[in-house]
Design a protein around this motif. Structure first.
Motif, PDB file in Angstrom:
ATOM      1  N   PRO A  91       0.800  -1.224   0.000  1.00 51.25           N
ATOM      2  CA  PRO A  91       0.000   0.000   0.000  1.00 51.25           C
ATOM      3  C   PRO A  91       0.831   1.272   0.000  1.00 51.25           C
ATOM      4  O   PRO A  91       0.401   2.281   0.574  1.00 51.25           O
ATOM      5  CB  PRO A  91      -0.777  -0.147   1.300  1.00 51.25           C
ATOM      6  N   SER A  92       2.032   1.261  -0.599  1.00 45.69           N
ATOM      7  CA  SER A  92       2.922   2.424  -0.509  1.00 45.69           C
ATOM      8  C   SER A  92       2.907   3.299  -1.753  1.00 45.69           C
ATOM      9  O   SER A  92       3.438   4.407  -1.729  1.00 45.69           O
ATOM     10  CB  SER A  92       4.362   1.953  -0.261  1.00 45.69           C
ATOM     11  N   THR A  93       2.308   2.820  -2.842  1.00 44.35           N
ATOM     12  CA  THR A  93       2.405   3.529  -4.120  1.00 44.35           C
ATOM     13  C   THR A  93       1.921   4.967  -4.035  1.00 44.35           C
ATOM     14  O   THR A  93       2.495   5.870  -4.654  1.00 44.35           O
ATOM     15  CB  THR A  93       1.611   2.767  -5.194  1.00 44.35           C
ATOM     16  N   SER A  94       0.884   5.209  -3.238  1.00 47.69           N
ATOM     17  CA  SER A  94       0.322   6.567  -3.192  1.00 47.69           C
ATOM     18  C   SER A  94       1.279   7.577  -2.568  1.00 47.69           C
ATOM     19  O   SER A  94       1.096   8.787  -2.750  1.00 47.69           O
ATOM     20  CB  SER A  94      -1.013   6.572  -2.447  1.00 47.69           C
ATOM     21  N   ILE A  95       2.296   7.126  -1.846  1.00 45.87           N
ATOM     22  CA  ILE A  95       3.317   8.071  -1.351  1.00 45.87           C
ATOM     23  C   ILE A  95       4.034   8.711  -2.527  1.00 45.87           C
ATOM     24  O   ILE A  95       4.204   9.938  -2.593  1.00 45.87           O
ATOM     25  CB  ILE A  95       4.332   7.363  -0.430  1.00 45.87           C
ATOM     26  N   ILE A  96       4.475   7.880  -3.467  1.00 48.20           N
ATOM     27  CA  ILE A  96       5.221   8.403  -4.606  1.00 48.20           C
ATOM     28  C   ILE A  96       4.302   9.231  -5.507  1.00 48.20           C
ATOM     29  O   ILE A  96       4.714  10.268  -6.046  1.00 48.20           O
ATOM     30  CB  ILE A  96       5.864   7.256  -5.400  1.00 48.20           C
ATOM     31  N   GLU A  97       3.069   8.782  -5.680  1.00 51.96           N
ATOM     32  CA  GLU A  97       2.119   9.545  -6.493  1.00 51.96           C
ATOM     33  C   GLU A  97       1.874  10.921  -5.880  1.00 51.96           C
ATOM     34  O   GLU A  97       1.858  11.935  -6.599  1.00 51.96           O
ATOM     35  CB  GLU A  97       0.809   8.767  -6.618  1.00 51.96           C
ATOM     36  N   ALA A  98       1.693  10.973  -4.565  1.00 52.20           N
ATOM     37  CA  ALA A  98       1.479  12.264  -3.901  1.00 52.20           C
ATOM     38  C   ALA A  98       2.730  13.129  -3.972  1.00 52.20           C
ATOM     39  O   ALA A  98       2.642  14.348  -4.202  1.00 52.20           O
ATOM     40  CB  ALA A  98       1.066  12.045  -2.443  1.00 52.20           C
ATOM     41  N   PHE A  99       3.903  12.513  -3.795  1.00 54.97           N
ATOM     42  CA  PHE A  99       5.152  13.265  -3.903  1.00 54.97           C
ATOM     43  C   PHE A  99       5.261  13.890  -5.289  1.00 54.97           C
ATOM     44  O   PHE A  99       5.644  15.068  -5.427  1.00 54.97           O
ATOM     45  CB  PHE A  99       6.344  12.352  -3.635  1.00 54.97           C
ATOM     46  N   GLY A 100       4.919  13.128  -6.324  1.00 56.83           N
ATOM     47  CA  GLY A 100       4.985  13.656  -7.684  1.00 56.83           C
ATOM     48  C   GLY A 100       4.028  14.821  -7.895  1.00 56.83           C
ATOM     49  O   GLY A 100       4.373  15.818  -8.539  1.00 56.83           O
ATOM     50  N   ARG A 101       2.811  14.699  -7.342  1.00 54.96           N
ATOM     51  CA  ARG A 101       1.835  15.786  -7.483  1.00 54.96           C
ATOM     52  C   ARG A 101       2.326  17.061  -6.810  1.00 54.96           C
ATOM     53  O   ARG A 101       2.280  18.153  -7.406  1.00 54.96           O
ATOM     54  CB  ARG A 101       0.486  15.383  -6.873  1.00 54.96           C
ATOM     55  N   TYR A 102       2.789  16.926  -5.570  1.00 53.02           N
ATOM     56  CA  TYR A 102       3.231  18.116  -4.846  1.00 53.02           C
ATOM     57  C   TYR A 102       4.527  18.686  -5.436  1.00 53.02           C
ATOM     58  O   TYR A 102       4.719  19.902  -5.467  1.00 53.02           O
ATOM     59  CB  TYR A 102       3.409  17.799  -3.364  1.00 53.02           C
ATOM     60  N   ALA A 103       5.407  17.809  -5.910  1.00 51.70           N
ATOM     61  CA  ALA A 103       6.629  18.305  -6.554  1.00 51.70           C
ATOM     62  C   ALA A 103       6.277  19.074  -7.822  1.00 51.70           C
ATOM     63  O   ALA A 103       6.892  20.101  -8.137  1.00 51.70           O
ATOM     64  CB  ALA A 103       7.557  17.138  -6.878  1.00 51.70           C
ATOM     65  N   GLY A 104       5.275  18.587  -8.565  1.00 49.35           N
ATOM     66  CA  GLY A 104       4.850  19.277  -9.775  1.00 49.35           C
ATOM     67  C   GLY A 104       4.254  20.643  -9.495  1.00 49.35           C
ATOM     68  O   GLY A 104       4.180  21.492 -10.389  1.00 49.35           O
TER      69      GLY A 104
ATOM     70  N   GLY B 110      10.293  25.992 -16.171  1.00 49.58           N
ATOM     71  CA  GLY B 110       9.191  25.049 -16.009  1.00 49.58           C
ATOM     72  C   GLY B 110       9.647  23.623 -15.768  1.00 49.58           C
ATOM     73  O   GLY B 110       8.825  22.707 -15.741  1.00 49.58           O
ATOM     74  N   ARG B 111      10.952  23.434 -15.614  1.00 49.94           N
ATOM     75  CA  ARG B 111      11.483  22.091 -15.407  1.00 49.94           C
ATOM     76  C   ARG B 111      11.265  21.637 -13.963  1.00 49.94           C
ATOM     77  O   ARG B 111      11.386  22.414 -13.020  1.00 49.94           O
ATOM     78  CB  ARG B 111      12.976  22.051 -15.736  1.00 49.94           C
ATOM     79  N   LEU B 112      10.968  20.358 -13.807  1.00 49.64           N
ATOM     80  CA  LEU B 112      10.797  19.766 -12.491  1.00 49.64           C
ATOM     81  C   LEU B 112      12.149  19.650 -11.807  1.00 49.64           C
ATOM     82  O   LEU B 112      13.131  19.182 -12.415  1.00 49.64           O
ATOM     83  CB  LEU B 112      10.147  18.389 -12.627  1.00 49.64           C
ATOM     84  N   ARG B 113      12.225  20.034 -10.549  1.00 49.30           N
ATOM     85  CA  ARG B 113      13.495  20.031  -9.809  1.00 49.30           C
ATOM     86  C   ARG B 113      13.703  18.754  -9.008  1.00 49.30           C
ATOM     87  O   ARG B 113      14.526  18.705  -8.114  1.00 49.30           O
ATOM     88  CB  ARG B 113      13.552  21.246  -8.885  1.00 49.30           C
ATOM     89  N   VAL B 114      12.930  17.727  -9.300  1.00 43.24           N
ATOM     90  CA  VAL B 114      13.134  16.425  -8.676  1.00 43.24           C
ATOM     91  C   VAL B 114      13.170  15.364  -9.778  1.00 43.24           C
ATOM     92  O   VAL B 114      12.645  15.573 -10.867  1.00 43.24           O
ATOM     93  CB  VAL B 114      12.027  16.079  -7.655  1.00 43.24           C
ATOM     94  N   ALA B 115      13.796  14.211  -9.453  1.00 40.22           N
ATOM     95  CA  ALA B 115      13.832  13.072 -10.375  1.00 40.22           C
ATOM     96  C   ALA B 115      13.087  11.912  -9.731  1.00 40.22           C
ATOM     97  O   ALA B 115      13.443  11.473  -8.640  1.00 40.22           O
ATOM     98  CB  ALA B 115      15.280  12.678 -10.674  1.00 40.22           C
ATOM     99  N   ILE B 116      12.043  11.440 -10.393  1.00 42.24           N
ATOM    100  CA  ILE B 116      11.263  10.303  -9.916  1.00 42.24           C
ATOM    101  C   ILE B 116      11.460   9.172 -10.919  1.00 42.24           C
ATOM    102  O   ILE B 116      10.991   9.247 -12.050  1.00 42.24           O
ATOM    103  CB  ILE B 116       9.776  10.653  -9.773  1.00 42.24           C
ATOM    104  N   VAL B 117      12.185   8.136 -10.492  1.00 39.95           N
ATOM    105  CA  VAL B 117      12.593   7.070 -11.403  1.00 39.95           C
ATOM    106  C   VAL B 117      11.890   5.770 -11.010  1.00 39.95           C
ATOM    107  O   VAL B 117      12.111   5.245  -9.913  1.00 39.95           O
ATOM    108  CB  VAL B 117      14.123   6.862 -11.370  1.00 39.95           C
TER     109      VAL B 117
END
Length: 473
Positions: free
Chosen positions: A91-104, A113-120
């Protein structure tokens, strides 16, 4: 219809729908119209059906409703994470999804307009933790999130992080095991697997949040601890805490707070050295050496990060003396960690009871409720809520001051009890396991009954509940 039955203020629900459809207002009005139709129908055909009434109140103050995974994602963002290596797992996937949303939203360069984080997204869990360790070694703040099955696959590289002393942050949202287990049910059954992840003598700090606010705080703190201690740090959430909404205090961040990067030497500090620098050389007695980041200096501060046996200067060796010095220094660093991790929360009666209870994480609300009921019936049990491993000295002081201590946890084998006995060299008979492991959030009613049974086995009777008492969920 429910709004009519419970005599709820229809305007509150209408406002809620407008907020829900804020980005598409055209959808709000037909939904509000449907709400009004249902409300009018129930009013006309089912008047005075329900004696329960729901009234608007402001007694909650500034409390919020949030799930722990979202809070952990925000904690990582505020904690300075710029690299994520991950592989999807319930049940951990939503952590990364939320991190991506807030990072965006909050980590975008204004001019490009470039994202300052790398999500691999990696090929598997082993690759995911490898990305985190590599990025952390290079100086980034990196993390991953997984569950028990993922931890099993990450174990080898967690051992590398421990022995090569690379800061690493992992959020483990525990589910029911072993093996695939029940992916959509909750447990606290990865404690031993995470505390000693890897072969050989290995110990990892664990942080034990009990609500979304602590998921936020402890995930952010994990990055400071990982860099200060130069070791993997694991945040131990679970499915109940991570995926379900919880009611609790709002998130808060001190704008004056500065990240603790630990002992990282810059080029000027390397130039000023008058003695030979050693990556694994402890110069101030806390068991932690100083590190450098790649590219810091063209000639100085270079070392080989290795998982093989090494001496203080990172040179490979199979010399027994050098190996013993390394392992003893790591053991000493563990004692330093004991002074840095969050301390326990203790509630003691006056005078202190001869009985105690220890619990942690998502077990906390039900444990407090059960023990408060027993207290109202005349049986005082002092409480200690664990917030981290290694255990600070107050934990063992609490145990040693009481004749009997119950350890409440959500796994079959009493894993936290095992850790307490091992770390504190305690007599096993002084700690009594109270366990729930059916995959559902533990209920206070179950804990009351389990504690009553355990006490009865030891000749301690609990006064019966009065009428109306004990009707807890």
């Amino acid at each position: 219809a429910l709004a009519a039955l419970f005599d709820m203020d229809l305007a509150v629900l209408a406002d809620s729908l407008r907020r829900q459809f804020e980005k598409n207002p055209k959808l709000a009005e037909p939904n509000i119209h449907a709400l009004e139709i249902g409300h009018a129908f129930a009013r006309e055909h089912f008047p005075h059906t329900c004696r329960l009434k729901v009234q608007q109140s402001d007694r909650v103050g500034d409390a919020i409703i949030m799930d722990g995974n979202t809070a952990a994602a925000l904690g990582a963002l505020y904690g300075g994470a710029t690299v994520v290596g991950w592989y999807p797992i319930t049940p951990s996937t939503s952590i990364i999804e939320a991190f991506g949303r807030y990072a965006g939203k909050y980590r975008v360069e204004a001019d490009t307009g470039r994202l300052r984080v790398a999500i691999v997204q990696a090929a598997d869990e082993l690759a995911a933790i490898g990305i985190v360790i590599g990025a952390s070694w290079n100086g980034a703040r990196a993390f991953t999130a997984t569950s028990g099955a993922g931890v099993s696959l990450m174990t080898e590289l967690l051992g590398l992080g421990y022995f090569a002393e690379v800061p690493t942050v992992l959020v483990n949202v525990q589910r029911v095991g072993p093996s695939t287990g029940m992916p959509t049910r909750t447990q606290q059954s990865d404690l031993l697997a995470c505390a000693h992840a890897s072969h050989g003598d290995t110990k990892h700090p664990l942080l034990l949040p009990c609500d979304p606010r602590e998921c936020f705080d402890m995930t952010a703190q994990a990055f400071d601890l990982a860099e200060r201690l130069q070791t993997p740090v694991i945040v131990m959430s679970d499915l109940d805490l991570g995926m379900n909404d919880h009611f609790g205090p709002p998130l808060a961040w001190d704008p004056e707070r500065r990240y603790d990067r630990g002992k990282v030497l810059d080029a000027d500090q390397l130039e000023e050295l008058t003695t030979t620098w050693g990556r694994y050389l402890d110069t101030d007695g806390d068991g932690i050496g100083s590190r450098t980041l790649p590219g810091t200096h063209p000639e100085r501060g270079v070392y080989f990060a290795r998982g093989t046996s090494h001496d203080e200067y990172s040179a490979y060796t199979e010399d027994s003396g050098a190996y013993l010095r390394t392992m003893e220094r790591l053991a000493h660093k563990w004692q330093t960690a004991r002074t840095l991790v969050p301390g326990p929360r203790i509630r003691a009666s006056r005078p202190p009871s001869r009985l105690g209870a220890i619990f942690f994480g998502s077990t906390t609300p039900s444990a407090y409720e059960a023990l408060e009921e027993l207290g109202a019936r005349g049986l005082a049990i002092d409480t200690l809520r664990l917030r981290a491993f290694p255990f600070p000295p107050e934990v063992f002081d609490f145990i040693n001051r009481r004749e009997l201590v119950f350890v409440i946890e959500q796994n079959r084998d009493g894993q936290m009890r095992t850790l307490l006995i091992s770390e504190g060299d305690l007599a096993p008979e002084r700690l009594v396991s109270i366990t729930s492991y059916d995959g559902l959030p533990v209920a206070s009613r179950f804990l009351v009954q389990a504690l009553e049974s355990a006490l009865a086995e030891r000749g301690v009777s609990v006064p019966p509940a009065e009428a109306g008492q004990g009707e807890t969920p």
